[in-house]
Design a protein around this motif. Sequence first.
Motif, short mmCIF file in Angstrom:
data_model
loop_
_atom_site.label_atom_id
_atom_site.label_comp_id
_atom_site.label_asym_id
_atom_site.label_seq_id
_atom_site.Cartn_x
_atom_site.Cartn_y
_atom_site.Cartn_z
N ALA A 167 14.88 -1.99 -3.97
CA ALA A 167 16.15 -1.36 -4.31
C ALA A 167 16.89 -0.85 -3.09
O ALA A 167 18.11 -0.70 -3.12
CB ALA A 167 15.91 -0.22 -5.29
N CYS A 168 16.18 -0.58 -2.01
CA CYS A 168 16.80 0.04 -0.84
C CYS A 168 17.89 -0.88 -0.29
O CYS A 168 17.63 -2.04 0.02
CB CYS A 168 15.74 0.30 0.23
SG CYS A 168 16.41 1.17 1.65
N GLY B 111 0.84 -1.20 0.00
CA GLY B 111 0.00 0.00 0.00
C GLY B 111 0.88 1.24 0.00
O GLY B 111 1.95 1.27 -0.58
N MET B 112 0.38 2.26 0.69
CA MET B 112 1.10 3.54 0.83
C MET B 112 2.50 3.33 1.40
O MET B 112 2.72 2.46 2.22
CB MET B 112 0.24 4.38 1.79
CG MET B 112 0.79 5.69 2.14
SD MET B 112 0.85 6.70 0.70
CE MET B 112 2.19 7.75 1.18
N HIS B 113 3.43 4.16 0.96
CA HIS B 113 4.81 4.03 1.42
C HIS B 113 4.99 4.58 2.83
O HIS B 113 4.21 5.39 3.31
CB HIS B 113 5.75 4.82 0.51
CG HIS B 113 5.78 4.32 -0.87
ND1 HIS B 113 4.80 4.62 -1.77
CD2 HIS B 113 6.65 3.52 -1.53
CE1 HIS B 113 5.07 4.05 -2.92
NE2 HIS B 113 6.19 3.37 -2.81
N ALA B 114 6.07 4.14 3.47
CA ALA B 114 6.53 4.77 4.70
C ALA B 114 8.02 5.01 4.53
O ALA B 114 8.71 4.23 3.86
CB ALA B 114 6.26 3.87 5.90
N TYR B 115 8.51 6.07 5.13
CA TYR B 115 9.89 6.46 4.89
C TYR B 115 10.53 6.87 6.21
O TYR B 115 9.94 7.61 7.00
CB TYR B 115 9.91 7.62 3.89
CG TYR B 115 11.25 8.25 3.69
CD1 TYR B 115 12.27 7.56 3.04
CD2 TYR B 115 11.50 9.54 4.13
CE1 TYR B 115 13.51 8.14 2.85
CE2 TYR B 115 12.73 10.13 3.94
CZ TYR B 115 13.73 9.42 3.29
OH TYR B 115 14.95 10.00 3.10
N ASP B 116 11.71 6.37 6.45
CA ASP B 116 12.40 6.64 7.70
C ASP B 116 13.55 7.61 7.41
O ASP B 116 14.62 7.22 6.94
CB ASP B 116 12.92 5.31 8.27
CG ASP B 116 13.47 5.50 9.66
OD1 ASP B 116 13.56 6.66 10.10
OD2 ASP B 116 13.82 4.48 10.29
N PRO C 264 17.00 -2.84 8.38
CA PRO C 264 15.74 -2.92 7.64
C PRO C 264 15.57 -1.76 6.67
O PRO C 264 16.23 -0.73 6.82
CB PRO C 264 14.69 -2.87 8.75
CG PRO C 264 15.37 -2.22 9.90
CD PRO C 264 16.82 -2.58 9.80
N LYS C 265 14.69 -1.96 5.73
CA LYS C 265 14.56 -0.99 4.64
C LYS C 265 14.13 0.38 5.16
O LYS C 265 13.33 0.47 6.10
CB LYS C 265 13.48 -1.48 3.65
CG LYS C 265 13.69 -2.89 3.16
CD LYS C 265 14.57 -2.92 1.97
CE LYS C 265 14.65 -4.33 1.40
NZ LYS C 265 15.73 -4.46 0.41
N CYS D 64 18.02 7.13 6.51
CA CYS D 64 18.27 7.17 5.07
C CYS D 64 19.66 7.72 4.77
O CYS D 64 20.09 8.71 5.38
CB CYS D 64 17.21 8.03 4.40
SG CYS D 64 17.38 8.06 2.62
N ILE D 65 20.34 7.05 3.84
CA ILE D 65 21.69 7.51 3.49
C ILE D 65 21.68 8.28 2.17
O ILE D 65 22.72 8.61 1.63
CB ILE D 65 22.66 6.31 3.37
CG1 ILE D 65 22.11 5.29 2.37
CG2 ILE D 65 22.90 5.69 4.73
CD1 ILE D 65 23.10 4.22 2.01
#
Lengths: 136, 319, 398
Positions: free
Chosen positions: A97-98, A40-45, A102-103, A49-50
């Motif tokens: 791709a990440c 579903g919808m993305h989540a982003y940390d 964990p991603k 993130c690098i």
Amino acid sequence: MRTKSLIAKPMLITLKHLFKKPVTVQYPEEKLTLAERYRGMHAYDLERCIACSACVRICPNKCIELQVSITPEGKKKIEAYNIYIGRCMFCGLCVEACPLKPKVITMTQKYELADYDRPSLVYGIERLRGGRESEP
Amino acid sequence: MMENPLVKGIVGAAVLAALISAALLFLIWLERKFIGRLQHRYGPNRAGKFGILQMVVDGIKLLTKEDIIPEKADRAVFTAAPILAFAIAFLPFAAIPFSESLVVSNINIGILYILAVSSLAVVPTIMAGWSPNNKYNLLGGMRAAAMMISYEVPAALAIIGVVMLAGSLNMVEIVKAQEKIWFFIPQIIGFSVFVVAAFVETARLPFDLSEAESELVQGWTTEYSGMKFAMLLFAEYIHSILASLLIVILFLGGWHGPVLPPAVWLLLKTFAVMLLLMWVRATVPRVRINQLLNIGWKILIPAALLNIALTGYARLLLG
Amino acid sequence: MIQEDSDRKLALARARPNCFAPTFGSAIFPCGIAEGRMILNIGPQHPSTHGVLRLQVELEGERVISVTPIIGYLHRGFEKIAENRNYIQVIPLTDRLDYLSSMANNMVYVKAVEELLGVQIPERAEYIRVIMLELQRIASHLAAVGFYGNDLGLAFTAMMYTFRERELILDLFESVCGARLTYNYLRFGGVREDLPGNFKEKAREVLARLKPKIDEYERFLSEDEIFLMRTKDIGVLNPEDAINMGATGPVLRGSGVKTDTRITDSYTIYDKFDWEIVTGKDGDCFSRYAVWINEMRQSIKIVEQALDTLPEGPYLAKVPKLLKPPAGEVYSRIESPRGELCMHLISDGAATNPYRLKIRSPAFCNLSLLPHLAKNVLIADLIAITGSLDPVFGEIDR
């Protein structure tokens, strides 16, 4: 195979269904339980993130936007991370791709994404916060 | 005062029209619900408890919808067709007895009158099929005309058997004659023929060729929208009610039945026949036009004629 | 199939004002049509055109004199888009081809690239692929049977029943790859994710529920006299014509030609399982429908065997993320639920995107039979025949 029951057997089959509980789901009140892997919808940390922009490059619809600036110390600083959800086809290639584990970018089970205008279909860092755990 | 035929007629018409319209709304809701359950789903359940207000909501929707008349349509005929269809659909009910005394007009040739006015329904159908200048309407209208005309013959022939047994064309007399035995037993061939013919006249699955949404979009009502469409729809539905009532009155003993008042029995039986109609609708695909006409001309008419011959012979034997 | 030329049509209509139906004139009826006939456009917006098919039908009363399918209303330029995407980015695009059998589209593309690369696929991945492909076949045929009921005028009943079971299979797919329709599951050298822990049990449960239901559909449709009246001896395609005109899949097998790419090419591991090719008897609409029903049974058999013998091990071979296959071309074909689905893939060896990707879609080949099958039939038969060819427009128009 050719029978002479006319329509008696099909009639019995439909009659049998009369006494069964309907299978349809009453959507807004009742919701299907989604699979663990539902895309579903993305989540982003943001914190982890690098800014390698692997997700940006792999997105077939080019719906991820990453703005990075270099700090005086020579480190990357993420200025903006936007997902144009109206363009996204939820293929999940960005998650694959990440490189981190964990991603950093994951997909949640949120799927009710309708909105009133196009600008609100652009999800920034704040609206992308919260992974699977923080979902209700 | 009620003896004045004019007053009786007007009051009867008003009461009947109101009752049928109310029954119509209820039956359409019931059909959607019932077919829904046959198909393993809920059917309407949003507007009101069990979706009982669905028809009201749909009615408001249809009333407030834009009334589109196609540019190249014959406006007068296009507008007249739904009104005519709706009005004609009500006419046969004047001679339908709901119990021995509950009949608007107890005419001697009741059944003949019903057959005559219900065969008028083909006129608005052709009008609706031809006037909008749409090929789907035209094809649907032609189909409907072919169906109605070819199935009136077996229906009428099947009724002749009943009339021979009852010895009267009066609807009340026909029901009275079924006091001992319901006519579907001695008239089993006639009954079968009439049921099929009545199904066809109601233009419902498996005989909804005039609508045939998978072939002709919406058939003879394709170009109609809003209230005009609603009127055509209602007219079709009233035909179903009429067909069920006729099956009950002619073959299933009319209002005869124990304990309950006669009118209640009649309505209950009609209701059961309606349910059967709905049940069939949810179960079978549509027949093709040539198959339909073949059934009518090659099977039903000979069967109905045979039925008349047998009935006549039996009457001769039994005196 | 003719892409109409609207300018020419308009010019013709102006030049011949007495043309019976100038606005409906087309390349096949350039100078109008004969007395007593009319041209009817069925679609692209029509209840039973399976998407956006447009049929230009010449009618004499109800009788169909000739029919011309006109396609292209769902053209999205897939083949061109694919030339501008990385190899891996094409996989989610293939999902949108035949949207009722995305897994098969994934498979044919992935197989083409693997043949180009010469990758060895782990055994477990092969098994998972077969399970997915066959479940997909069942799901697709269930949809086909349901839609066919609608085409014949059945008031949604068959569709409600078949979709009820299709939903179970989609639930399985969702648990495996996170989506119900556009899976994006197969990868070069294997599959994206391993099967979830309880997949075997859940799949067996679904199959056990499916088996009696398939019998029920058969009772519901094949023992319905009206269904038989509508499908028997309608749209008969004899085996010679079927082969000569390029029919594939259930249409070809419905005509009694015993061929199936799963056997003739024996790709992946279909030869390990015990199953047989289903063929129809008469080549009519009913035979094609019977092929759907019986193929579902065979697919259940294959999936059950695959579940029983599913080996442990890796599910994905080591393949670089950004592919640059060597120069060359491959022609890969598989048996999708609709027939022989082929992809012709050319790599120039220098770029990370395909040089050319051509799709030969089975639904397109089958649809091209329609003018032949629907000659001198009634409108109702035309719809029945179209439905029995099971066209899916994502794939035909690409």
